[in-house]
Design a protein around this motif. Structure first.
Motif, PDB file in Angstrom:
ATOM      1  N   GLY A 152       0.799  -1.218   0.000  1.00  0.00           N
ATOM      2  CA  GLY A 152       0.000   0.000   0.000  1.00  0.00           C
ATOM      3  C   GLY A 152       0.831   1.267   0.000  1.00  0.00           C
ATOM      4  N   ARG A 153       2.144   1.125   0.089  1.00  0.00           N
ATOM      5  CA  ARG A 153       3.052   2.267   0.032  1.00  0.00           C
ATOM      6  C   ARG A 153       4.098   2.116  -1.064  1.00  0.00           C
ATOM      7  N   ASN A 154       4.607   0.906  -1.239  1.00  0.00           N
ATOM      8  CA  ASN A 154       5.690   0.659  -2.189  1.00  0.00           C
ATOM      9  C   ASN A 154       5.168  -0.151  -3.361  1.00  0.00           C
ATOM     10  N   VAL A 155       5.369   0.359  -4.543  1.00  0.00           N
ATOM     11  CA  VAL A 155       4.908  -0.341  -5.746  1.00  0.00           C
ATOM     12  C   VAL A 155       6.013  -1.296  -6.206  1.00  0.00           C
ATOM     13  N   SER A 156       5.656  -2.572  -6.294  1.00  0.00           N
ATOM     14  CA  SER A 156       6.591  -3.579  -6.799  1.00  0.00           C
ATOM     15  C   SER A 156       5.769  -4.664  -7.466  1.00  0.00           C
TER      16      SER A 156
END
Length: 253
Positions: free
Chosen positions: A146-150
């Motif tokens: 929900g914070r880091n796109v991977s």
């Protein structure tokens, strides 16, 4: 002293993993529980553990992707308790086909409804109780996705969990005047049954190094027991042995 004596907590996704751990720890603090998940049998098992600790738990199975079912639980809470002090908005899901090359419209719908729409439905049920009380805390399980796109969690899950983070912050923006607090918890890798949906299975050794459900449950208990004048808006909890960090370190060698 039981810090949540006289309080009512509704825990979703309560049949296993983080939801079960949170339910047991809130029961230890004296909260009366409403347990929701899709399947009755796991909820009954958790309720039995609560009872063994001297607590009380009402089992209310439901598919939270159905807004009518969510409203029905709200009606039950109103009739049974007449109040709601804590919402642990924990239910969520992921699917195995995650990349755009294999993701279908049906999969997208399941991910958004199972992670974001259902959470928002539960908020709409909880807020009227809390506004009337001028008090209440909502604790939402998002994810580091929900914070880091991977690529790890897939685009649908990542987008939905970003939505949960945004949802929680908007609750504080609007409802702080009503004494309502909203916290979004962002776990890194947690050894829960949702990992069974990963395309690549993990070893027992890898799972042991991850955050455990009890770790997140204890964090949820801490947030729920904070005094009314304090809100933790957002909190990360990740493994010390962080595989994403280690992969980045190895890539630089």
């Amino acid at each position: 002293m039981a810090r949540l004596q006289g309080k009512v907590a509704w825990v979703t996704g309560a049949g296993s993993g983080i939801g079960e751990a949170a339910a047991l720890m809130l029961a230890e603090e004296g909260a009366a529980l409403v347990l929701t998940g899709r399947r009755r049998a796991p909820l009954e098992a958790v309720a039995a553990k609560v009872a063994a600790k001297g607590g009380t738990a009402e089992v209310q199975p439901a598919d939270l992707m159905d807004p009518g079912a969510v409203k029905a639980i709200g009606a039950f809470i109103g009739q049974r308790f007449g109040r709601l002090d804590i919402l642990v908005n924990n239910a969520g899901l992921n699917i195995t086909p995650r990349r755009w090359s294999v993701l279908t419209t049906e999969g997208i719908d399941e991910l958004v409804r199972g992670n974001l729409s259902s959470a928002m439905y539960c908020v709409t049920v909880a807020l009227p109780f809390m506004r009337a009380q001028k008090d209440g805390v909502l604790i939402h399980t998002s994810s580091m996705a929900g914070r880091n796109v991977s690529p790890l969690s897939g685009p649908g899950y990542t987008a939905a969990k970003h939505g949960v983070v945004a949802m929680s912050h908007t609750i504080n923006m609007e409802e702080c005047v009503n004494g309502i607090r909203s916290c979004v918890v962002l776990p890194g890798e947690v050894a829960t049954p949702i990992l069974d949906k990963r395309p690549n299975k993990l070893s027992t050794e890898e799972l042991a190094k991850m955050v455990q459900s009890e770790d997140v449950g204890d964090l949820i208990r801490y947030v729920a027991c904070l005094p009314p004048h304090v809100v933790i808006n957002e909190v990360w909890i990740t493994p010390t042995h962080n595989r994403s960090y280690i992969a980045a370190l190895n890539a630089k060698l």
